[in-house]
Design a protein around this motif. Structure first.
Motif, PDB file in Angstrom:
ATOM      1  N   LYS A   1       0.791  -1.111   0.129  1.00 20.71           N
ATOM      2  CA  LYS A   1      -0.009   0.203  -0.017  1.00 20.71           C
ATOM      3  C   LYS A   1       0.907   1.187   0.056  1.00 20.71           C
ATOM      4  O   LYS A   1       1.229   1.760  -1.106  1.00 20.71           O
ATOM      5  CB  LYS A   1      -0.843  -0.182   1.296  1.00 20.71           C
ATOM      6  CG  LYS A   1      -1.770  -1.119   1.242  1.00 20.71           C
ATOM      7  CD  LYS A   1      -2.809  -1.157   2.499  1.00 20.71           C
ATOM      8  CE  LYS A   1      -3.781  -2.221   2.718  1.00 20.71           C
ATOM      9  NZ  LYS A   1      -4.509  -2.227   3.653  1.00 20.71           N
ATOM     10  N   GLU A   2       1.389   1.629   1.055  1.00 20.74           N
ATOM     11  CA  GLU A   2       2.203   2.942   1.435  1.00 20.74           C
ATOM     12  C   GLU A   2       3.578   2.870   1.257  1.00 20.74           C
ATOM     13  O   GLU A   2       4.003   1.946   1.593  1.00 20.74           O
ATOM     14  CB  GLU A   2       1.971   3.557   2.789  1.00 20.74           C
ATOM     15  CG  GLU A   2       0.506   4.183   3.094  1.00 20.74           C
ATOM     16  CD  GLU A   2      -0.525   2.994   3.517  1.00 20.74           C
ATOM     17  OE1 GLU A   2       0.095   1.828   3.857  1.00 20.74           O
ATOM     18  OE2 GLU A   2      -1.507   3.062   3.891  1.00 20.74           O
TER      19      GLU A   2
ATOM     20  N   LEU B   1      -5.938   1.346  -5.058  1.00 18.60           N
ATOM     21  CA  LEU B   1      -6.797   0.406  -4.184  1.00 18.60           C
ATOM     22  C   LEU B   1      -7.567   1.226  -3.220  1.00 18.60           C
ATOM     23  O   LEU B   1      -7.045   2.167  -2.395  1.00 18.60           O
ATOM     24  CB  LEU B   1      -5.336  -0.570  -3.311  1.00 18.60           C
ATOM     25  CG  LEU B   1      -6.023  -1.554  -2.474  1.00 18.60           C
ATOM     26  CD1 LEU B   1      -6.325  -2.661  -3.338  1.00 18.60           C
ATOM     27  CD2 LEU B   1      -4.650  -1.961  -1.628  1.00 18.60           C
TER      28      LEU B   1
ATOM     29  N   PRO C   1      -4.003  -6.359  -1.029  1.00 18.68           N
ATOM     30  CA  PRO C   1      -2.915  -6.742  -2.293  1.00 18.68           C
ATOM     31  C   PRO C   1      -2.741  -7.946  -2.276  1.00 18.68           C
ATOM     32  O   PRO C   1      -2.592  -8.419  -3.392  1.00 18.68           O
ATOM     33  CB  PRO C   1      -1.872  -5.823  -1.573  1.00 18.68           C
ATOM     34  CG  PRO C   1      -2.335  -4.827  -0.661  1.00 18.68           C
ATOM     35  CD  PRO C   1      -3.521  -5.562  -0.300  1.00 18.68           C
TER      36      PRO C   1
ATOM     37  N   GLY D   1      -9.197   0.443   0.245  1.00 19.25           N
ATOM     38  CA  GLY D   1      -9.169   0.175   1.412  1.00 19.25           C
ATOM     39  C   GLY D   1     -10.072  -1.151   1.561  1.00 19.25           C
ATOM     40  O   GLY D   1      -9.849  -2.060   1.006  1.00 19.25           O
TER      41      GLY D   1
ATOM     42  N   THR E   1      -8.442  -2.447  -9.758  1.00 20.60           N
ATOM     43  CA  THR E   1      -7.330  -2.649  -9.233  1.00 20.60           C
ATOM     44  C   THR E   1      -6.689  -3.923 -10.044  1.00 20.60           C
ATOM     45  O   THR E   1      -5.511  -4.039 -10.182  1.00 20.60           O
ATOM     46  CB  THR E   1      -7.426  -3.070  -7.690  1.00 20.60           C
ATOM     47  OG1 THR E   1      -7.764  -1.784  -6.938  1.00 20.60           O
ATOM     48  CG2 THR E   1      -6.057  -3.442  -7.161  1.00 20.60           C
TER      49      THR E   1
ATOM     50  N   ILE F   1       0.634   2.804  -3.811  1.00 17.76           N
ATOM     51  CA  ILE F   1      -0.707   3.559  -3.982  1.00 17.76           C
ATOM     52  C   ILE F   1      -0.521   5.124  -3.798  1.00 17.76           C
ATOM     53  O   ILE F   1      -1.354   5.940  -4.283  1.00 17.76           O
ATOM     54  CB  ILE F   1      -1.942   2.967  -3.349  1.00 17.76           C
ATOM     55  CG1 ILE F   1      -1.784   3.162  -1.801  1.00 17.76           C
ATOM     56  CG2 ILE F   1      -2.394   1.538  -3.541  1.00 17.76           C
ATOM     57  CD1 ILE F   1      -2.996   2.832  -0.989  1.00 17.76           C
TER      58      ILE F   1
END
Length: 379
Positions: free
Chosen positions: A14-15, A64, A100, A66, A77, A42
């Motif tokens: 994600k981050e 994405l 993910p 959440g 996605t 993302i």
């Protein structure tokens, strides 16, 4: 897959900062071996893209959404990841966290990526039961997530979980049949970065580090801090982490505790080491479905006694009475008693701290963890 052949490896999370903080050591090791490492995230901006490239990785953006149950967003996605895997000729996908792992693995399977690693680092909010169980909304989300796990995870070539409870619940609650499941334990920390130091006991300081979510136990920490301060005003309580308005404690609430002299609120920091080093005891009263909390592993490495719960993941970081105390989830009386035990017996803290460091060296050394991961990846 030949170990000598350089691979195109996609890390899908994600981050960016979380990827570098938690996966950076492994990614650097793979790049040093000659593999091409793609960092899928993302939240890229110009600065983070440049940082990733300077480290020798290739940034790839995707979207994405959440906890959204929007099928169109999820299909987007899936399509983005499928196209990216094809474009970059990915030969191995390493997808971590629930969403993910689900959509990255499905996309990799559709794109015929030869090796597909799914890593579940805790089952998250849909499996997190509050005092009164799951809400109706979360029960629905949990059913959907279990269905998605059943759809995606068997299409991975290996599934990695961090604790035995997650393996058990994926099999029994979600009916996921995965023979190639590895229970890794913690993701590990760099013992050189998180160095052991003596436990300071004057003043005796209890620290909470993490996202200030209800499920992480922040409200229990605040409640117990207020109780203990009334009996032992010399004890200090420190909160390190960003305030939130959703599912947690807001900044105005925290300011009220600061105003009453209950806590010292630090806020979000990029480097937690000085705050753990200056504290006596690390406290995480979490009832969240943790994988195995990274923040606790950091506290263990620095050599701090730990008070945490008997929940999945958390319980694996404390040997009760040796390097800290385990308390039942949602039990503020038990949490208060554990804190008071530390206050009343500060002479025990140093030996507990050494026991924590020994546990970190034996079980949470990132180099040992990465060696195990490389064996799973056959690299």
């Amino acid at each position: 897959m030949s170990q000598a052949t350089p691979q195109h490896i996609a890390f899908v999370g994600k981050e960016v900062n979380v990827m570098l903080g938690f996966r950076g050591e492994l990614m650097r090791e793979l790049a040093a071996k000659g593999h091409k490492v793609y960092a899928f995230a993302i939240d890229y901006d110009t600065s983070s893209e440049l940082k990733i490239r300077e480290m020798g990785f290739i940034p790839v953006r995707f979207s994405l959404n959440g906890y959204s149950a929007n099928p169109f967003s999820d299909l987007l996605t899936l399509w983005q990841l499928y196209r990216a895997f094809k474009k970059h000729r990915i030969s191995m996908s390493f997808c971590y966290f629930a969403k993910p792992a689900i959509f990255g693995t499905l996309a990799a399977w559709a794109a015929r990526v030869p090796q597909r690693i799914a890593k579940i680092e805790g089952l998250g909010r849909p499996f997190t039961e509050g005092k009164h169980g799951l809400t109706v909304k979360m029960r629905v989300i949990k059913k959907v997530q279990c269905w998605l796990f059943r759809l995606a995870l068997p299409r991975s070539t290996a599934l990695i979980v961090l604790n035995q409870d997650d393996k058990k619940d994926l099999k029994e609650q979600c009916k996921v049949d995965m023979p190639n499941t590895v229970v890794l334990g913690g993701i590990g920390v760099c013992l050189e970065q998180f160095k052991c130091s003596p436990v300071p006991v004057t003043p005796l300081t209890f620290v909470f580090v993490g996202r200030l979510l209800n499920e992480k136990g922040i409200r229990y920490f605040l409640d117990v801090a207020e109780r203990v301060k009334a009996k032992h005003p010399e004890a200090l309580f420190k909160v390190v982490g960003g305030a939130t308005t959703a599912h947690g404690v807001s900044l105005p609430e925290l300011k009220q505790y600061v105003k009453r002299g209950v806590i010292d609120y630090v806020g979000h920091v990029d480097n937690v080491v000085p705050y753990i080093e200056s504290s006596s005891v690390f406290v995480l009263p979490s009832y969240y479905r943790e994988g195995l909390p990274r923040s606790t592993q950091e506290a263990l490495a620095i050599g701090r006694p730990v008070i945490t719960t008997d929940g999945p993941g958390c319980k694996d970081t404390v040997e009760h009475g040796v390097n800290g105390y385990r308390v039942p989830r949602h039990d503020t009386n038990a949490l208060e008693n554990a804190v008071l035990n530390m206050v009343n017996h500060p002479d025990k803290l140093q030996s507990m701290g050494y026991a924590s460091r020994a546990m970190a060296e034996q079980r949470f050394n990132v180099r040992d963890v990465n060696r195990r991961l490389l064996n799973v990846l056959n690299l």
